[in-house]
Design a protein around this motif. Structure first.
Motif, PDB file in Angstrom:
ATOM      1  N   LYS A 194       0.867  -1.262  -0.002  1.00 44.98           N
ATOM      2  CA  LYS A 194      -0.005   0.002   0.069  1.00 44.98           C
ATOM      3  C   LYS A 194       0.974   1.192   0.026  1.00 44.98           C
ATOM      4  CE  LYS A 194      -4.308   1.327   2.039  1.00 44.98           C
ATOM      5  NZ  LYS A 194      -5.215   1.217   3.253  1.00 44.98           N
ATOM      6  N   ALA A 195       1.871   1.177   0.833  1.00 43.00           N
ATOM      7  CA  ALA A 195       2.809   2.134   1.080  1.00 43.00           C
ATOM      8  C   ALA A 195       3.582   2.639  -0.257  1.00 43.00           C
ATOM      9  CB  ALA A 195       3.851   2.151   2.182  1.00 43.00           C
ATOM     10  N   LYS A 196       3.658   1.699  -1.247  1.00 43.75           N
ATOM     11  CA  LYS A 196       4.389   1.563  -2.435  1.00 43.75           C
ATOM     12  C   LYS A 196       3.183   2.163  -3.655  1.00 43.75           C
ATOM     13  CE  LYS A 196       8.001  -1.520  -1.856  1.00 43.75           C
ATOM     14  NZ  LYS A 196       8.463  -2.868  -1.854  1.00 43.75           N
ATOM     15  N   GLY A 197       2.065   2.453  -3.205  1.00 45.59           N
ATOM     16  CA  GLY A 197       0.991   2.894  -4.053  1.00 45.59           C
ATOM     17  C   GLY A 197       0.307   1.750  -5.100  1.00 45.59           C
ATOM     18  N   ARG A 198       0.442   0.393  -4.632  1.00 40.32           N
ATOM     19  CA  ARG A 198      -0.053  -0.576  -5.368  1.00 40.32           C
ATOM     20  C   ARG A 198      -1.415  -0.640  -5.341  1.00 40.32           C
ATOM     21  NH1 ARG A 198       3.295  -2.459  -9.167  1.00 40.32           N
ATOM     22  NH2 ARG A 198       5.060  -3.182  -8.179  1.00 40.32           N
ATOM     23  N   THR A 199      -2.245  -1.048  -6.291  1.00 40.66           N
ATOM     24  CA  THR A 199      -3.869  -0.813  -6.292  1.00 40.66           C
ATOM     25  C   THR A 199      -4.225  -1.944  -5.135  1.00 40.66           C
ATOM     26  OG1 THR A 199      -4.036  -2.579  -8.011  1.00 40.66           O
ATOM     27  CG2 THR A 199      -3.814  -0.393  -8.627  1.00 40.66           C
ATOM     28  N   GLN A 200      -5.414  -1.958  -4.667  1.00 43.72           N
ATOM     29  CA  GLN A 200      -5.934  -2.907  -3.853  1.00 43.72           C
ATOM     30  C   GLN A 200      -6.079  -4.365  -4.621  1.00 43.72           C
ATOM     31  OE1 GLN A 200      -6.477  -2.214  -0.478  1.00 43.72           O
ATOM     32  NE2 GLN A 200      -6.781  -4.608  -0.381  1.00 43.72           N
ATOM     33  N   GLU A 201      -6.575  -4.225  -6.049  1.00 44.10           N
ATOM     34  CA  GLU A 201      -6.474  -5.487  -6.570  1.00 44.10           C
ATOM     35  C   GLU A 201      -5.170  -6.209  -6.700  1.00 44.10           C
ATOM     36  OE1 GLU A 201      -7.757  -6.983 -11.031  1.00 44.10           O
ATOM     37  OE2 GLU A 201      -7.607  -5.143 -10.742  1.00 44.10           O
ATOM     38  N   TYR A 202      -4.246  -5.424  -6.875  1.00 39.89           N
ATOM     39  CA  TYR A 202      -2.828  -6.167  -7.025  1.00 39.89           C
ATOM     40  C   TYR A 202      -2.475  -6.513  -5.563  1.00 39.89           C
ATOM     41  CZ  TYR A 202       2.178  -6.344  -7.684  1.00 39.89           C
ATOM     42  OH  TYR A 202       3.564  -6.719  -7.834  1.00 39.89           O
ATOM     43  N   ILE A 203      -3.046  -5.937  -4.610  1.00 37.64           N
ATOM     44  CA  ILE A 203      -2.402  -6.211  -3.167  1.00 37.64           C
ATOM     45  C   ILE A 203      -2.967  -7.499  -2.969  1.00 37.64           C
ATOM     46  CG2 ILE A 203      -2.523  -5.811  -0.921  1.00 37.64           C
ATOM     47  CD1 ILE A 203      -2.219  -2.767  -1.735  1.00 37.64           C
TER      48      ILE A 203
END
Ligand code: F6P
Length: 548
Positions: free
Chosen positions: A443-452
């Motif tokens: 999340k801190a790296k700005g990834r999307t929720q879908e990716y996470i």
């Protein structure tokens, strides 16, 4: 049920293991800032940190009680005294006497073994000096430039591991090579660039019956005699190390060229005897003695330190804890020091040939796991090969990390990079990273929720993977001697606790005997009709294709 499993300490550890499996080392470290202090030992040759094991003080107390219940101290005394603790072969186990630098005579069955050992050392000293200084000449009067050690198992792995580990201490007055494999490719490759006039062979075989070694030695003799046109050249180019003088002489080695070894030295513990001759030739006798001194220092620690402060005992107990009680089936040896690149192979024989057994001293099948399988590789190479498995497979593999503060070959920047990995790996294996942390990082790296959601489970590292860290100041003859003796004494202790006969190796006999019979069948012209259908058809396929 065997006696060991009836011990109250064994039962305690079984129950305790169940509750410890619910703990995570990450929390044990968080709960005590002194954990390292509680679980490390500083010895002259190295720092031994065992805090990254799934243990508490209670675990260690339970393990020390087990060691006492198994009378480890008594058995240790018996070994050092020369009692015949190798019961299935009715022999003493005295590799420790080979490196006893105290000068105290050891009398066993009326024989002064110290005198024998010292005489053998003097013979090694004289001979290695002659070869190194060029006084020992080949058949045409030339000095020896290359020494080829022919031997296998204990008559190869120990000396080869040590010469590799200490090659930076060699003055290269002679080059040392090792032939162990009966695959002719190896001896052919080694002999190709050598000149028979400058080459000396050491045929190392305790029994002088090992087919592989005899086959290689015969090939080497032919190679020499073809060049010298004279069998008398053998006397100048062949020496042997063996406890079977009769066979060595019959083979064609001159009696005065035979270095003695004794049945109270097991092959896999024999590098301290004349089996170490190539080490003395390569490094010089003084360095060979330093190696022995380091081992003796460790022996004295093993003999005298209380169990609670005793590195080989603690290592043995941890191995028993991890494998027998917590259920790990293998153990990795991971040296972060290029000179130790043969250490894992050496320890495979030392540990697995010693304790890879499943009946106890009374010959009864044991109902617990004994020694784990030993495997591994130089650290950095391993990181890019199998560490994925160490971190994330569902098998827990306890690992020994072995490194040095100082490199024997300092090249700017390299050693700190190596050691950064060394420290990082044990921390990562211990702490791991849970899903919540993974998600927060992504999340801190700005990834999307879908990716996470997709990736997070794959990035979880459960951690809680036990490691020992052995940190030497530097690889040198003395510290290497201590390191090897650490493992040897660990193997002994582990055998006592598991009630395993550590000093025989009946398990290699079945295959050897069968190979001899199949060899005769291969040489025979007709197809074989016996064996199971798989073995029979494989042999016959080999024979048919070969005959084409
Ligand atoms: O592999 C079995 C073994 O008997 C080992 O224990 C030993 O180190 C090796 O063979 C070589 O035996 P030797 O020195 O008698 O040739």
């Amino acid at each position: 049920m065997s006696a060991r499993t009836n011990l109250p300490s064994w039962k305690f550890l079984q129950d305790h293991a169940k509750s410890m499996k619910l703990h995570h080392m990450r929390d044990l470290f968080k709960n005590s800032d002194y954990r390292f202090n509680d679980f490390n030992l500083k010895l002259p040759a190295f720092l031994f940190d065992y805090s990254k094991n799934l243990i508490t003080k209670e675990t260690m107390q339970g393990l020390f009680t087990l060691a006492r219940d198994c009378e480890l101290e008594l058995w240790r005394e018996k070994m050092f005294k020369g009692d015949r603790i190798n019961s299935t072969e009715d022999r003493s186990v005295l590799h420790v006497a080979l490196r006893d630098r105290s000068g105290t005579p050891l009398i066993v069955d009326g024989e002064n073994l110290t005198e024998k050992v010292n005489n053998a050392l003097e013979q090694i000293n004289e001979f290695s000096e002659k070869v190194r200084t060029g006084q020992w000449k080949g058949y045409s009067g030339k000095r020896i430039k290359d020494v080829v050690n022919i031997g296998v198992g204990g008559s190869n792995l120990g000396p080869q591991m040590v010469t590799e580990a200490l090659k930076h201490y060699s003055d290269n007055s002679v080059r040392v090579h090792y032939v162990s494999n009966v695959d002719g490719t190896q001896i052919a490759d080694i002999l190709r660039p050598l000149d028979p006039e400058n080459t000396l062979f050491i045929v190392s075989s305790k029994t002088f019956t090992t087919t592989e070694t005899m086959t290689n030695a015969q090939t080497a003799m032919k190679w020499l005699v073809t060049s010298a046109f004279d069998e008398s050249a053998i006397g100048k180019h062949f020496v042997a190390v063996s406890s079977n003088k009769v066979n060595a002489c019959e083979f064609g080695i001159k009696e005065e060229n035979i270095f003695d070894m004794w049945d109270w030295v097991g092959g896999r513990f024999s590098l301290w005897s004349a089996i170490g001759l190539p080490i003395a030739i390569d490094l010089g006798f003084d360095k060979f003695i330093e190696l022995l001194e380091g081992a003796h220092e460790m022996d004295m620690h093993f003999k005298n330190a209380p169990l609670e402060q005793n590195a080989p005992v603690i290592m043995a107990l941890l191995s028993v804890w991890n494998c027998t009680f917590l259920g790990s089936q293998s153990q990795a040896i991971l040296p972060y020091d290029q000179p130790l690149h043969k250490l894992t192979a050496y320890l495979q024989q030392a540990e697995m040939e010693s304790n890879g057994k499943s009946v106890n001293w009374q010959g009864k099948e044991v109902d617990y796991a004994t020694v784990p399988s030993i495997w591994g590789e130089i650290g950095i190479n391993g990181q890019h090969a199998f560490y994925q498995y160490l971190h994330q497979s569902n098998n827990v593999v306890p690992a020994d990390f072995i490194g040095s503060v100082e490199s024997v070959t300092p090249v700017q920047g390299h050693h700190d990079t190596l050691m950064a990995n060394f420290f990082a790996q044990t921390e990562a294996l211990m702490s791991g990273v849970n899903e919540q942390q993974v998600r927060e990082d992504l999340k801190a790296k700005g990834r999307t929720q879908e990716y996470i959601d997709k990736v997070a489970p794959h990035k979880v590292h459960k951690g809680n993977r036990p490691t020992n860290t052995i940190l030497l100041d530097r690889i040198e003859p003395k510290s290497l001697g201590s390191l090897i003796a650490l493992y040897e004494n660990k193997i002994f202790s582990q055998g006592i606790i598991l009630e395993i006969c550590s000093f025989d190796q009946w398990g290699v006999e079945l295959g050897k005997g069968l190979a001899n019979r199949i060899y005769d069948e291969i040489k025979d012209e007709s197809l074989v009709a016996n064996h199971d259908s798989s073995t029979r058809e494989l042999i016959n396929y080999y024979k048919l294709i070969k005959a084409k």
